[in-house]
Design an enzyme around this catalytic site. Sequence first.
Site, PDB file in Angstrom:
ATOM      1  N   CYS A   1       0.810  -1.225   0.000  1.00 31.70           N
ATOM      2  CA  CYS A   1       0.000   0.000   0.000  1.00 31.70           C
ATOM      3  C   CYS A   1       0.842   1.274   0.000  1.00 31.70           C
ATOM      4  CB  CYS A   1      -0.938   0.011   1.202  1.00 31.70           C
ATOM      5  SG  CYS A   1      -2.057  -1.398   1.216  1.00 31.70           S
TER       6      CYS A   1
ATOM      7  N   HIS B   1      -3.315   7.309   2.531  1.00 31.69           N
ATOM      8  CA  HIS B   1      -3.723   5.999   2.014  1.00 31.69           C
ATOM      9  C   HIS B   1      -5.064   5.663   2.649  1.00 31.69           C
ATOM     10  CE1 HIS B   1      -4.057   1.864   1.111  1.00 31.69           C
ATOM     11  NE2 HIS B   1      -3.727   1.436   2.308  1.00 31.69           N
TER      12      HIS B   1
ATOM     13  N   ASN C   1     -10.189  -0.017   0.250  1.00 31.40           N
ATOM     14  CA  ASN C   1      -8.724   0.026   0.193  1.00 31.40           C
ATOM     15  C   ASN C   1      -8.255  -0.481  -1.174  1.00 31.40           C
ATOM     16  OD1 ASN C   1      -5.977  -0.318   0.495  1.00 31.40           O
ATOM     17  ND2 ASN C   1      -6.105  -1.281   2.509  1.00 31.40           N
TER      18      ASN C   1
HETATM   19  N1  ACO Z   1     -18.282  -8.724   9.456  1.00 32.93           N
HETATM   20  C1  ACO Z   1     -18.713  -9.060  10.681  1.00 32.93           C
HETATM   21  N2  ACO Z   1     -17.893  -9.497  11.654  1.00 32.93           N
HETATM   22  C2  ACO Z   1     -16.587  -9.582  11.348  1.00 32.93           C
HETATM   23  C3  ACO Z   1     -16.078  -9.255  10.079  1.00 32.93           C
HETATM   24  C4  ACO Z   1     -16.990  -8.822   9.113  1.00 32.93           C
HETATM   25  N3  ACO Z   1     -16.610  -8.477   7.876  1.00 32.93           N
HETATM   26  N4  ACO Z   1     -14.739  -9.444  10.090  1.00 32.93           N
HETATM   27  C5  ACO Z   1     -14.419  -9.873  11.325  1.00 32.93           C
HETATM   28  N5  ACO Z   1     -15.518  -9.956  12.075  1.00 32.93           N
HETATM   29  C6  ACO Z   1     -15.638 -10.389  13.476  1.00 32.93           C
HETATM   30  C7  ACO Z   1     -14.478 -11.227  13.922  1.00 32.93           C
HETATM   31  O1  ACO Z   1     -14.640 -12.552  13.551  1.00 32.93           O
HETATM   32  C8  ACO Z   1     -14.554 -11.022  15.428  1.00 32.93           C
HETATM   33  O2  ACO Z   1     -15.544 -11.880  15.921  1.00 32.93           O
HETATM   34  P1  ACO Z   1     -15.343 -12.601  17.347  1.00 32.93           P
HETATM   35  O3  ACO Z   1     -15.222 -11.495  18.354  1.00 32.93           O
HETATM   36  O4  ACO Z   1     -16.582 -13.415  17.474  1.00 32.93           O
HETATM   37  O5  ACO Z   1     -14.090 -13.400  17.201  1.00 32.93           O
HETATM   38  C9  ACO Z   1     -15.061  -9.593  15.580  1.00 32.93           C
HETATM   39  O6  ACO Z   1     -15.613  -9.233  14.310  1.00 32.93           O
HETATM   40  C10 ACO Z   1     -13.975  -8.595  15.916  1.00 32.93           C
HETATM   41  O7  ACO Z   1     -12.878  -8.815  15.085  1.00 32.93           O
HETATM   42  P2  ACO Z   1     -11.609  -7.940  15.186  1.00 32.93           P
HETATM   43  O8  ACO Z   1     -10.588  -8.425  14.212  1.00 32.93           O
HETATM   44  O9  ACO Z   1     -11.206  -7.824  16.630  1.00 32.93           O
HETATM   45  O10 ACO Z   1     -12.183  -6.528  14.727  1.00 32.93           O
HETATM   46  P3  ACO Z   1     -11.466  -5.143  14.689  1.00 32.93           P
HETATM   47  O11 ACO Z   1     -12.200  -4.169  15.507  1.00 32.93           O
HETATM   48  O12 ACO Z   1      -9.995  -5.242  14.900  1.00 32.93           O
HETATM   49  O13 ACO Z   1     -11.702  -4.713  13.174  1.00 32.93           O
HETATM   50  C11 ACO Z   1     -10.473  -4.629  11.107  1.00 32.93           C
HETATM   51  C12 ACO Z   1     -11.180  -5.508  12.138  1.00 32.93           C
HETATM   52  C13 ACO Z   1     -11.502  -3.704  10.484  1.00 32.93           C
HETATM   53  C14 ACO Z   1      -9.858  -5.523  10.065  1.00 32.93           C
HETATM   54  C15 ACO Z   1      -9.396  -3.773  11.824  1.00 32.93           C
HETATM   55  O14 ACO Z   1      -8.580  -4.592  12.618  1.00 32.93           O
HETATM   56  C16 ACO Z   1      -8.551  -3.030  10.849  1.00 32.93           C
HETATM   57  O15 ACO Z   1      -9.020  -2.128  10.185  1.00 32.93           O
HETATM   58  N6  ACO Z   1      -7.247  -3.328  10.797  1.00 32.93           N
HETATM   59  C17 ACO Z   1      -6.379  -2.701   9.842  1.00 32.93           C
HETATM   60  C18 ACO Z   1      -6.361  -3.571   8.652  1.00 32.93           C
HETATM   61  C19 ACO Z   1      -6.163  -2.852   7.378  1.00 32.93           C
HETATM   62  O16 ACO Z   1      -6.479  -1.710   7.189  1.00 32.93           O
HETATM   63  N7  ACO Z   1      -5.647  -3.616   6.437  1.00 32.93           N
HETATM   64  C20 ACO Z   1      -5.506  -3.156   5.112  1.00 32.93           C
HETATM   65  C21 ACO Z   1      -4.149  -3.437   4.597  1.00 32.93           C
HETATM   66  S1  ACO Z   1      -2.923  -2.571   5.499  1.00 32.93           S
HETATM   67  C22 ACO Z   1      -3.181  -1.037   5.173  1.00 32.93           C
HETATM   68  O17 ACO Z   1      -3.634  -0.700   4.103  1.00 32.93           O
HETATM   69  C23 ACO Z   1      -2.847  -0.073   6.219  1.00 32.93           C
END
Ligand code: ACO
Length: 315
Positions: free
Chosen positions: A113, A242, A272
């Site tokens: 990214c 980004h 993204n």
């Molecule tokens: N819909 C519903 N529930 C979901 C989904 C979904 N799409 N995805 C995950 N969950 C659930 C999980 O299974 C988990 O359930 P559980 O508690 O029963 O186990 C719950 O939601 C919480 O999951 P977490 O991973 O703790 O959620 P979090 O608040 O961390 O959000 C997210 C997840 C949005 C991916 C966040 O961690 C994030 O944005 N991280 C950065 C990732 C990113 O931006 N990556 C892109 C590439 S890197 C970059 O570009 C910077």
Amino acid sequence: MKYAKITGTGSYLPKQVFTNADWEKRVNTSDAWIVERTGIKSRHIASENETATMMGANAALNALNMANVNAKDIQLVIVATGTPDKIFPATACLIQKQLQIPTCIAFDIQAACSGFVYALSIADQYIKSGVIKRALIIGTEVMSRLIDWQDRNTCVLFGDGAGACVLEASDSPGILSTHLYADGNYNDILYVDMPSGKEPCYIHMQGQKVFKLAVAKLGELVKDTLQFHNIKSEDIDWLVPHQANIRIIKATADKLKLPMEKVICTVEAHSNTSSASIPLALDIGIRDGRIKKGQTLLLEAIGGGMTWGSALVKY
Ligand code: ACO
């Protein structure tokens, strides 16, 4: 002193729009969950003929038109992509052919990214040092071909598209500085394996670790960039981040004490698009009249590697 100046921007988005409601039909997710955690409402998804090359070439054409630069005058093409049409030749060579750019320097870079900021930095060095006068830099991604369409943890986060910039040598300020970093110790929190032909290769991500690292590194990065120039947040007209997650974007803006009115946000409609997200946001901000000539822009990104980087730009 010579500067590299952005004289044209362009973008391309696939025709097909895929909303959160469309994801609700495929995986166990909800619009409310996606919007609350990421700010994403929809994304564009490429059709079979919308490849990295096709989208990148279209974005580049729009950038050349805005800059009023003829393709035959381009001396360097850099394409940032993690989703090339082929392992080789480089997407840059395929776009060069498509746009009928004569023999020049052309190559792809892989910095996930952060790829666009890396490409900008490389082109800046070529122009500042007087080696070339005109460069075309492109971020183009078909992330929809890297996601596991059954994995709700990752599939809802990504979209497809391309953005491009023409950079030209100028006596007036353009790119003021770029700051690039990488730490391979974090390689395992966000990665895609090399295709072996046996199993499909998908994005693997430890979301919370990526989130925490992104907030920490981007916060340091933007502060260091301002400190390097001895300028204050008030001197920044636009933050062009980004577009991974609205919460990461807000945390970076907060670190700068910059109101969200000064941030170009496309994550809601694009999701993204990896290395394409910054040039897409830049092009949208310029074409809708928010970003004006002479303004100061702060670009920043973080991605797999982990890699991260910023650019301070006088538009
Ligand atoms: N819909 C519903 N529930 C979901 C989904 C979904 N799409 N995805 C995950 N969950 C659930 C999980 O299974 C988990 O359930 P559980 O508690 O029963 O186990 C719950 O939601 C919480 O999951 P977490 O991973 O703790 O959620 P979090 O608040 O961390 O959000 C997210 C997840 C949005 C991916 C966040 O961690 C994030 O944005 N991280 C950065 C990732 C990113 O931006 N990556 C892109 C590439 S890197 C970059 O570009 C910077």
